[in-house]
Design a protein around this motif. Sequence first.
Motif, PDB file in Angstrom:
ATOM      1  N   VAL A 288       0.842  -1.206   0.000  1.00  0.00           N
ATOM      2  CA  VAL A 288       0.000   0.000   0.000  1.00  0.00           C
ATOM      3  C   VAL A 288       0.872   1.250   0.000  1.00  0.00           C
ATOM      4  O   VAL A 288       0.612   2.209  -0.740  1.00  0.00           O
ATOM      5  N   MET A 289       1.925   1.255   0.811  1.00  0.00           N
ATOM      6  CA  MET A 289       2.831   2.397   0.845  1.00  0.00           C
ATOM      7  C   MET A 289       3.497   2.604  -0.517  1.00  0.00           C
ATOM      8  O   MET A 289       3.579   3.732  -1.013  1.00  0.00           O
ATOM      9  N   THR A 290       3.960   1.518  -1.121  1.00  0.00           N
ATOM     10  CA  THR A 290       4.604   1.618  -2.436  1.00  0.00           C
ATOM     11  C   THR A 290       3.654   2.183  -3.470  1.00  0.00           C
ATOM     12  O   THR A 290       4.020   3.066  -4.264  1.00  0.00           O
ATOM     13  N   SER A 291       2.420   1.691  -3.478  1.00  0.00           N
ATOM     14  CA  SER A 291       1.443   2.166  -4.465  1.00  0.00           C
ATOM     15  C   SER A 291       1.145   3.649  -4.281  1.00  0.00           C
ATOM     16  O   SER A 291       1.013   4.389  -5.262  1.00  0.00           O
ATOM     17  N   MET A 292       1.038   4.103  -3.024  1.00  0.00           N
ATOM     18  CA  MET A 292       0.768   5.515  -2.765  1.00  0.00           C
ATOM     19  C   MET A 292       1.934   6.395  -3.221  1.00  0.00           C
ATOM     20  O   MET A 292       1.738   7.461  -3.810  1.00  0.00           O
ATOM     21  N   LEU A 293       3.159   5.946  -2.938  1.00  0.00           N
ATOM     22  CA  LEU A 293       4.335   6.720  -3.349  1.00  0.00           C
ATOM     23  C   LEU A 293       4.466   6.750  -4.867  1.00  0.00           C
ATOM     24  O   LEU A 293       4.844   7.774  -5.446  1.00  0.00           O
ATOM     25  N   ILE A 294       4.161   5.629  -5.524  1.00  0.00           N
ATOM     26  CA  ILE A 294       4.213   5.585  -6.990  1.00  0.00           C
ATOM     27  C   ILE A 294       3.187   6.546  -7.578  1.00  0.00           C
ATOM     28  O   ILE A 294       3.481   7.321  -8.495  1.00  0.00           O
ATOM     29  N   ALA A 295       1.945   6.489  -7.056  1.00  0.00           N
ATOM     30  CA  ALA A 295       0.889   7.360  -7.562  1.00  0.00           C
ATOM     31  C   ALA A 295       1.240   8.831  -7.361  1.00  0.00           C
ATOM     32  O   ALA A 295       1.066   9.660  -8.262  1.00  0.00           O
ATOM     33  N   LYS A 296       1.749   9.152  -6.176  1.00  0.00           N
ATOM     34  CA  LYS A 296       2.088  10.545  -5.878  1.00  0.00           C
ATOM     35  C   LYS A 296       3.235  11.032  -6.757  1.00  0.00           C
ATOM     36  O   LYS A 296       3.144  12.112  -7.362  1.00  0.00           O
TER      37      LYS A 296
ATOM     38  N   ILE B 255      12.649   2.281  -3.745  1.00  0.00           N
ATOM     39  CA  ILE B 255      13.792   2.434  -2.832  1.00  0.00           C
ATOM     40  C   ILE B 255      13.321   2.907  -1.461  1.00  0.00           C
ATOM     41  O   ILE B 255      13.711   2.360  -0.426  1.00  0.00           O
ATOM     42  N   ILE B 256      12.444   3.935  -1.451  1.00  0.00           N
ATOM     43  CA  ILE B 256      11.928   4.457  -0.181  1.00  0.00           C
ATOM     44  C   ILE B 256      11.136   3.384   0.558  1.00  0.00           C
ATOM     45  O   ILE B 256      11.302   3.175   1.766  1.00  0.00           O
ATOM     46  N   SER B 257      10.265   2.680  -0.181  1.00  0.00           N
ATOM     47  CA  SER B 257       9.439   1.639   0.443  1.00  0.00           C
ATOM     48  C   SER B 257      10.300   0.495   0.965  1.00  0.00           C
ATOM     49  O   SER B 257      10.008  -0.070   2.033  1.00  0.00           O
ATOM     50  N   ALA B 258      11.338   0.139   0.205  1.00  0.00           N
ATOM     51  CA  ALA B 258      12.216  -0.951   0.642  1.00  0.00           C
ATOM     52  C   ALA B 258      12.937  -0.587   1.935  1.00  0.00           C
ATOM     53  O   ALA B 258      13.019  -1.400   2.871  1.00  0.00           O
ATOM     54  N   ILE B 259      13.434   0.639   1.996  1.00  0.00           N
ATOM     55  CA  ILE B 259      14.141   1.078   3.207  1.00  0.00           C
ATOM     56  C   ILE B 259      13.194   1.094   4.407  1.00  0.00           C
ATOM     57  O   ILE B 259      13.500   0.546   5.472  1.00  0.00           O
ATOM     58  N   ILE B 260      12.010   1.706   4.220  1.00  0.00           N
ATOM     59  CA  ILE B 260      11.054   1.791   5.324  1.00  0.00           C
ATOM     60  C   ILE B 260      10.529   0.408   5.699  1.00  0.00           C
ATOM     61  O   ILE B 260      10.381   0.079   6.883  1.00  0.00           O
TER      62      ILE B 260
END
Length: 820
Positions: free
Chosen positions: A32-40, A354-359
């Motif tokens: 969910v976090m990855t999808s939100m960051l991709i969309a944004k 990258i951001i999602s993987a780190i978090i």
Amino acid sequence: MLNSFRVSWRNITRHKKRFLFTLIAIALGVSVMTSMLIAKATFSNIMDEQERLTAGNADFKIYGTERFFSANDLGDLPDRDEVTEGIALLTKQGFVDMETDSPVQATVNFTGLSDFQNDIMPLPVKKGDVTKEGLILTENTAKLWGKDIGDTVSFQNMGSLEVTAIVYEGGVLNSPKTMEAANFRDFEVIVPLAILQEWVGMSQQITEYRFQVDGILDPQELQAEYERDLAGSDLFVQPVVVDTQQYNNVDGMYFVFDLIAILSIFISAFIAFNMIRTSIIERNNEIAIMKSLGYTSRNVIQLIFKEIGFLAGIGTVLGLSFGVWLGMVVQEILISSIVTQNITYEVEIVSPMIISAIIGIVFPFIAAAIPIYKAGKIPILDAMAGQKNESVNKINIPRVIIGVLCTVLGLIDNVWAFLLLFIGLVLLFPLWMKLTRYVLRPIIVMLFGFLGNQADCSLKQFEKRNANTAAMLAIGVSLALFMSAALESLPVGMEKDIRATFGGDIIVEKETAWTENEIEALATIEGIEKVEDYAEIPNVTWYSPDDELREFSIFSFSGNNDASMFDLTETTDVTSHMPSIYIGDRALAEMGAAVGDIFTFHTPAGETEFFIKGTVQSAHYSGYVGFVEEPIVQDYLNWAWNYHITIDVMDEETIPIVLASLWTTYGDSIANVDMRQLIIEQAKSGLEGMNDLIVALLILVIAISAIGISNTLFMNTLERTKELGTMRALGFTKSQVRIMIIAEGLLIGITGVVVGILYGILVIYLNATSNQAPAFLEFSVPWSSLVISVAGGIVFTLLAAWIPSNSASKISIREAINYG
């Protein structure tokens, strides 16, 4: 080293169902976090790219206070040493020669271009050669006109031209998708400047001149120099600005995406925290034996670190894979809901991954920091004697104090403050759990009898863990309720705002200024109630606090129409000898200024200081605009003409008749027509698409919370294996054990739903009364969404409780009594 990894793997997978559910929770949180960051990231890039394409590669533009001026008026400016390249443009209206249901569908906006082989106006070519002088169409236009490269297109009372290129939508050219949409949007094409000037009989006339300058020179000094050179003339210069704020108010959408991303990873990390904490408590004796055999606290911590590494690593990899797919789906829905043209874009994947993987990897370690620390401090003798380091039913005073503090801070009027409200919710939830259990216990006992009473007693045994799990569900329910309320009230509020501040039923922009005779003639047309003219001064530039160029439009108003185009939200009694301006709320926030300040703008009259008299709410450019009185437009802005009129009609049924009269009389010179009802429908349609998307994402967040409930019940059941075996030996049936576990889950779920609804209503109220929220958001409880939240939360809870209850009922009596 291999053996230690193998030991960690065996420890983390010792209880396979618990491991599986925790893994799923982490994977869903990361996805969910990855999808939100991709969309944004993707949508932000699309907005920036479209704005860059529109602005082109020019550094400056020269306009006239009248729509057209002679290229000869530029003098020697195009030949100056610092000018590296320049192009002249002429924009005119016309009609394509085609059969249509309405003449309006044939309207064409022509851009005449002086040089097709330039680097100033990049065109995303789909087919053909954009450097070859001819007719350039967008892909929508080519499809609706049935034209391809080499075909000839004829225009009414003008001439014919061969199609030399077809370009993608966006940037310089945008055209309607359908013929129905062509009733409200012009087709846009590019033709050679000389040919367009000949067609319309405007030799040497242009609309603007764009040019590049030597990059080593100071743009502000150049602008000041150009303003001095053009002083006293009808021309003015402005730097080319890439500013998406005026046409795209998407900050609220980005905030929602950030909130959902934070919430999803927070819930999944909390589920991981519960698992690690319980696992360590279960293994107190084992850890003590390891220490007695020579393991140090550091060795124990390293072993648990590897366990978390397995959990976080596998969950993150799975989450990233699903998150990329989900992000593409979300982005596609987002584009189709908001963007009105078919545009090409690239999905931004790398940086969100990258951001999602780190978090995704770091958050489980952060969540488990306290349990890991306690694992290293386990006393050997106490642990081997069976004493567990878990307090039961004791109120943690520091936790309560911090929870109350966070709750109070969460009431502050700030867009991010209610995140503290949710933190306070988690910290105070054991108290909420006690209160809710006290209220619900009679109902549960009435429904389940003795089994309900046993379920209530079981919840006390692991009260903190159950409270933390219910808190996650409460956050999901409260956010779902808040978003549903916002999405329900937004269309109504936006319609109300547009109707109040649009200015009339119809706004018409003409290529030439409206004369008094024309306005009087319009007022006599049947169906028209009132006609008012006003000025819109575009491309007014200014600098934000971080020294970035910004751009908006300034509107004129008089005593007759001041209440129709904006609502005054704040003003000051202070007076100034400088001209006064009223700034839209979004623009004022971007300016970093306040009512009563003096602010500098670059206008057609050059650098001009204004006194900010007040703030306004307006439907025009979503409040990214300024308003000044009519005398100021003429005296301080060097703008003497009104190219816009607002028309009020007697009723909406007469609008088609009025439009037909307008196009018949002024069709050749009409530059643009906007209708209030169309603007309302477009705003609503975009929100409807967003509504389905946000609701689906929030249901997914609630599902993650439900997984946490299932995982908690698994842990509760596992630690009570011997107790359950004893109950079976005393005569409890499998179905009774199953019902008891389901009753426990129901208590957790109902507590989460009830508290979530209370907090959701509180957040709705705080948002509706916030000065930072849009003025058209009102307090209203979405009763349909409330019912769905209650039903959904309970259904998810029952489903989550079924699996552990089924597993608990299958434990054999002998296995259970001998456990541990």
